[in-house]
Design a protein around this motif. Structure first.
Motif, PDB file in Angstrom:
ATOM      1  N   ASP A 342       0.833  -1.199   0.000  1.00  0.00           N
ATOM      2  CA  ASP A 342       0.000   0.000   0.000  1.00  0.00           C
ATOM      3  C   ASP A 342       0.871   1.253   0.000  1.00  0.00           C
ATOM      4  O   ASP A 342       1.688   1.435   0.901  1.00  0.00           O
ATOM      5  CB  ASP A 342      -0.913   0.002   1.224  1.00  0.00           C
ATOM      6  CG  ASP A 342      -1.909  -1.149   1.197  1.00  0.00           C
ATOM      7  OD1 ASP A 342      -2.252  -1.588   0.077  1.00  0.00           O
ATOM      8  OD2 ASP A 342      -2.333  -1.595   2.267  1.00  0.00           O
ATOM      9  N   MET A 344       1.567   4.876   0.789  1.00  0.00           N
ATOM     10  CA  MET A 344       1.054   5.822   1.770  1.00  0.00           C
ATOM     11  C   MET A 344       1.195   7.266   1.283  1.00  0.00           C
ATOM     12  O   MET A 344       0.253   8.039   1.328  1.00  0.00           O
ATOM     13  CB  MET A 344       1.809   5.660   3.098  1.00  0.00           C
ATOM     14  CG  MET A 344       1.603   4.320   3.779  1.00  0.00           C
ATOM     15  SD  MET A 344      -0.051   4.176   4.508  1.00  0.00           S
ATOM     16  CE  MET A 344      -0.806   3.024   3.382  1.00  0.00           C
ATOM     17  N   SER A 361       3.684   1.123   3.262  1.00  0.00           N
ATOM     18  CA  SER A 361       3.179   1.043   4.642  1.00  0.00           C
ATOM     19  C   SER A 361       4.155   0.348   5.587  1.00  0.00           C
ATOM     20  O   SER A 361       4.102   0.556   6.790  1.00  0.00           O
ATOM     21  CB  SER A 361       1.827   0.330   4.682  1.00  0.00           C
ATOM     22  OG  SER A 361       1.969  -1.022   4.345  1.00  0.00           O
ATOM     23  N   SER A 410      -2.831   7.683   2.184  1.00  0.00           N
ATOM     24  CA  SER A 410      -3.069   6.744   3.284  1.00  0.00           C
ATOM     25  C   SER A 410      -4.526   6.283   3.353  1.00  0.00           C
ATOM     26  O   SER A 410      -4.810   5.210   3.887  1.00  0.00           O
ATOM     27  CB  SER A 410      -2.647   7.371   4.617  1.00  0.00           C
ATOM     28  OG  SER A 410      -3.278   8.618   4.810  1.00  0.00           O
ATOM     29  N   ASN A 411      -5.443   7.076   2.818  1.00  0.00           N
ATOM     30  CA  ASN A 411      -6.855   6.672   2.817  1.00  0.00           C
ATOM     31  C   ASN A 411      -7.353   6.286   1.423  1.00  0.00           C
ATOM     32  O   ASN A 411      -8.554   6.292   1.152  1.00  0.00           O
ATOM     33  CB  ASN A 411      -7.730   7.810   3.374  1.00  0.00           C
ATOM     34  CG  ASN A 411      -7.430   8.095   4.830  1.00  0.00           C
ATOM     35  OD1 ASN A 411      -7.301   7.176   5.626  1.00  0.00           O
ATOM     36  ND2 ASN A 411      -7.300   9.374   5.177  1.00  0.00           N
ATOM     37  N   HIS A 415      -5.895   0.648  -1.885  1.00  0.00           N
ATOM     38  CA  HIS A 415      -5.055  -0.200  -1.032  1.00  0.00           C
ATOM     39  C   HIS A 415      -5.559  -1.647  -1.051  1.00  0.00           C
ATOM     40  O   HIS A 415      -6.742  -1.904  -0.868  1.00  0.00           O
ATOM     41  CB  HIS A 415      -5.034   0.319   0.399  1.00  0.00           C
ATOM     42  CG  HIS A 415      -4.217   1.565   0.553  1.00  0.00           C
ATOM     43  ND1 HIS A 415      -4.126   2.262   1.735  1.00  0.00           N
ATOM     44  CD2 HIS A 415      -3.439   2.245  -0.332  1.00  0.00           C
ATOM     45  CE1 HIS A 415      -3.329   3.317   1.569  1.00  0.00           C
ATOM     46  NE2 HIS A 415      -2.916   3.316   0.317  1.00  0.00           N
ATOM     47  N   ARG A 416      -4.625  -2.574  -1.231  1.00  0.00           N
ATOM     48  CA  ARG A 416      -4.976  -3.988  -1.326  1.00  0.00           C
ATOM     49  C   ARG A 416      -4.675  -4.759  -0.043  1.00  0.00           C
ATOM     50  O   ARG A 416      -5.103  -5.899   0.108  1.00  0.00           O
ATOM     51  CB  ARG A 416      -4.175  -4.654  -2.461  1.00  0.00           C
ATOM     52  CG  ARG A 416      -4.382  -4.031  -3.838  1.00  0.00           C
ATOM     53  CD  ARG A 416      -3.355  -4.585  -4.807  1.00  0.00           C
ATOM     54  NE  ARG A 416      -3.416  -3.928  -6.113  1.00  0.00           N
ATOM     55  CZ  ARG A 416      -3.807  -4.525  -7.238  1.00  0.00           C
ATOM     56  NH1 ARG A 416      -4.183  -5.778  -7.225  1.00  0.00           N
ATOM     57  NH2 ARG A 416      -3.820  -3.866  -8.387  1.00  0.00           N
ATOM     58  N   LYS A 418      -4.721  -3.553   3.387  1.00  0.00           N
ATOM     59  CA  LYS A 418      -5.104  -2.948   4.668  1.00  0.00           C
ATOM     60  C   LYS A 418      -5.594  -4.008   5.650  1.00  0.00           C
ATOM     61  O   LYS A 418      -5.322  -3.969   6.831  1.00  0.00           O
ATOM     62  CB  LYS A 418      -6.228  -1.925   4.431  1.00  0.00           C
ATOM     63  CG  LYS A 418      -5.735  -0.480   4.445  1.00  0.00           C
ATOM     64  CD  LYS A 418      -6.898   0.467   4.365  1.00  0.00           C
ATOM     65  CE  LYS A 418      -6.413   1.911   4.456  1.00  0.00           C
ATOM     66  NZ  LYS A 418      -7.505   2.857   4.266  1.00  0.00           N
ATOM     67  N   LYS A 419      -6.324  -4.977   5.121  1.00  0.00           N
ATOM     68  CA  LYS A 419      -6.958  -5.975   5.970  1.00  0.00           C
ATOM     69  C   LYS A 419      -5.926  -7.034   6.382  1.00  0.00           C
ATOM     70  O   LYS A 419      -5.310  -7.648   5.522  1.00  0.00           O
ATOM     71  CB  LYS A 419      -8.086  -6.625   5.186  1.00  0.00           C
ATOM     72  CG  LYS A 419      -9.020  -7.475   5.993  1.00  0.00           C
ATOM     73  CD  LYS A 419     -10.174  -7.885   5.112  1.00  0.00           C
ATOM     74  CE  LYS A 419     -10.856  -9.124   5.660  1.00  0.00           C
ATOM     75  NZ  LYS A 419     -11.828  -9.641   4.705  1.00  0.00           N
ATOM     76  N   SER A 422      -5.162 -10.556   4.507  1.00  0.00           N
ATOM     77  CA  SER A 422      -5.805 -10.452   3.205  1.00  0.00           C
ATOM     78  C   SER A 422      -5.284 -11.519   2.250  1.00  0.00           C
ATOM     79  O   SER A 422      -4.091 -11.818   2.214  1.00  0.00           O
ATOM     80  CB  SER A 422      -5.542  -9.059   2.612  1.00  0.00           C
ATOM     81  OG  SER A 422      -5.869  -9.031   1.241  1.00  0.00           O
TER      82      SER A 422
END
Length: 510
Positions: A342, A344, A361, A410-411, A415-416, A418-419, A422
């Motif tokens: 991700d 940022m 990140s 960052s938002n 983004h792949r 974040k979880k 994943s």
């Protein structure tokens, strides 16, 4: 840094120094009268963390041979490690000269000592060091009791980052010759079967690696002896490998090997010893990334985070933990989507608009992005990616505009990763001409997607929907460069019906 220092100042002539080990041990050592490159069984380790444990220091040496003695100098953040042979010490220093060991996010420095052996007393602190040696040294593996099998079953729990066959080979080959290995998925868990030529190697690997993390805080190894006596490998590829048979086919057209067919696939065979020597075989290790923070092999109670040699062998320097900013040259400023982590923040350099600082990140994602994308062509120019000296990209202070050269993502909805956990982590592959498409709505047909991907002027060579799931498809572009550009352009493309296209590189071909 070139001398075996116990204090910050060193005389050029022989001298006696009295140091305090662990705060109260009085030790006498002769100082340096020769360079640290002269081999010795004794290794000098510097810049250790303040709260270092004996087991963590011992774990630095165990992959290379038995550790016969240890002297901790905690007040000086140093230690001396005595190996069972000069050859083992040479292997250790040689290895750590190319791959810097990281303990608790701190780089530590390893070099030969000018002492030929360690002499320690019976103080409480040294008794603790000796107890740690007895608990952890492979010389205390009970060789009188034969190992149940030469084959280990390895389960990787908490699989946050991808683990490859080659990474497992590099970890387990520290304990003996890896003859054969097979990786597969069973009950949604990544597993492997791995065969050594002898039970002692299997026993030592199990003792040292069981319960340890491959990456910091995740990818935990659970190791047991297999009931199988040998592995029968038919193909040499990313799912299976027989290092005694470099002539085996790759089996490109074979389906992915999955359980429950495993038990019948592995019939007992004859063990023929041949060394796992990495690139000496006809099939060198595949394009594998070894991020900083890899524990190999961390021992019970120890978290000695070491980077494996794979990244160095490929010409990439392992990234220290905490460093996640890359300097990218020949970059199109709009390329902010990344399949390797991700993004940022991005800062385009004022005087060199084709250069940018890209903050990922974490350091693992930075390593993945750098390793996979450095040298790849984009818009006719090869990307050049190196680790930046900056640890973060600073946003402009309030009231100080920088002409929009710094952006915060960052938002970002792109983004792949974040979880946590994943499934995208298990689908990270090097750039290829074939792209994997997902989240395709039912109304979109093959011609729609082929037209979309050719609209930018790229060539679509082949297309195939997944047989069981038409939400996913493979599309083959005219070149890897076209595939990279298409991924950038069409990832997150709105296909209608509240479906945004997901695009990533595929390991398969059509």
């Amino acid at each position: 840094r070139g001398s075996d220092q116990l204090f910050s100042s060193v005389s050029n002539s022989p001298y006696i120094m009295s140091t305090t080990a662990n705060g109260n041990d009085s030790k006498k050592f002769k100082g340096d009268i020769r360079g640290p490159t002269v081999p010795s069984r004794v290794i000098h380790i510097r810049k250790l963390p303040n709260d270092i444990a004996e087991t963590e220091v011992i774990s630095l040496g165990l992959p290379f041979g038995d550790v016969t003695n240890l002297l901790m100098l905690k007040a000086k953040n140093q230690a001396f490690l005595e190996m069972n042979s000069e050859e083992a010490a040479q292997s250790m220093v040689s290895y750590y000269s190319t791959v810097m060991p990281i303990i608790r996010h701190h780089p530590v420095y390893v070099q030969f000592s000018n002492h030929k052996e360690l002499k320690t007393d019976n103080s409480p602190n040294q008794e603790r060091a000796q107890a740690a040696l007895r608990a952890l040294s492979t010389s205390h593996v009970d060789t009188t009791v034969p190992a149940p099998s030469t084959v280990l079953r390895v389960v990787v729990e908490n699989l946050i980052y991808p683990v490859t066959l080659d990474a497992l080979c590099q970890i387990f080959s520290k304990f003996g010759t890896v003859l054969r290995i097979i990786v597969f998925t069973k009950n949604s868990q990544f597993q492997a079967l791995l065969q050594y030529p002898d039970g002692a190697s299997a026993q030592a690997a199990k003792l040292s690696l069981d319960g340890q993390n491959i990456y910091n805080g995740c990818c935990t190894l659970r190791i047991s002896f297999s009931k199988l006596t040998s592995l029968n490998v038919k193909y040499n590829n990313e799912k299976s490998r027989d290092f005694t048979r470099p002539d085996l086919p790759t089996g490109d057209n074979q389906p992915t090997m999955e359980h429950p067919a495993m038990a019948t696939a592995f019939t007992p065979g004859i063990i023929s010893a041949a060394p796992y020597a990495g690139a000496t075989h006809a099939f060198p290790p595949a394009f594998t990334i070894q991020p900083a923070g890899l524990t190999v092999p961390a021992l019970p109670g120890a978290l000695a985070s070491l980077s494996l040699p794979g990244a160095t062998r490929l010409g990439f320097t392992p990234i220290p933990a905490g460093h996640c900013v890359l300097l990218v040259s020949n970059l199109n400023p709009e390329c902010v989507t990344c399949v390797y982590g991700d993004v940022m923040r991005v800062k385009i350099l004022f005087n060199k608009k084709e250069n940018a600082l890209v903050q990922m990140s974490d350091s693992t994602q930075a390593q993945l992005a750098m390793s996979h994308l450095n040298g790849q062509r984009l818009h006719g120019k090869p990307l050049r990616i190196t680790l930046s000296k900056h640890t973060s990209v600073q946003l402009p202070r309030e009231g100080h505009e920088d002409q929009g050269l710094t952006k915060d993502y960052s938002n970002s909805p792109l983004h792949r990763f974040k979880k946590p956990g994943s499934k995208n982590y298990s689908n990270i592959f090097p750039p290829s001409a074939t792209l994997h498409l997902s989240n395709i709505p039912p109304s979109v047909v093959e011609d729609d997607l082929k037209m979309l991907f050719s609209s930018s002027g790229a060539m679509v060579k082949a297309f195939k929907f997944f047989q069981k799931d038409h939400k996913m498809a493979l599309i083959q572009m005219g070149s890897v460069e076209e595939a990279i550009e298409s991924l950038i352009e069409f990832h997150n493309h709105d296909l209608g019906e509240n479906h945004h296209l997901r695009v990533s590189f595929s390991k398969s071909s059509i």
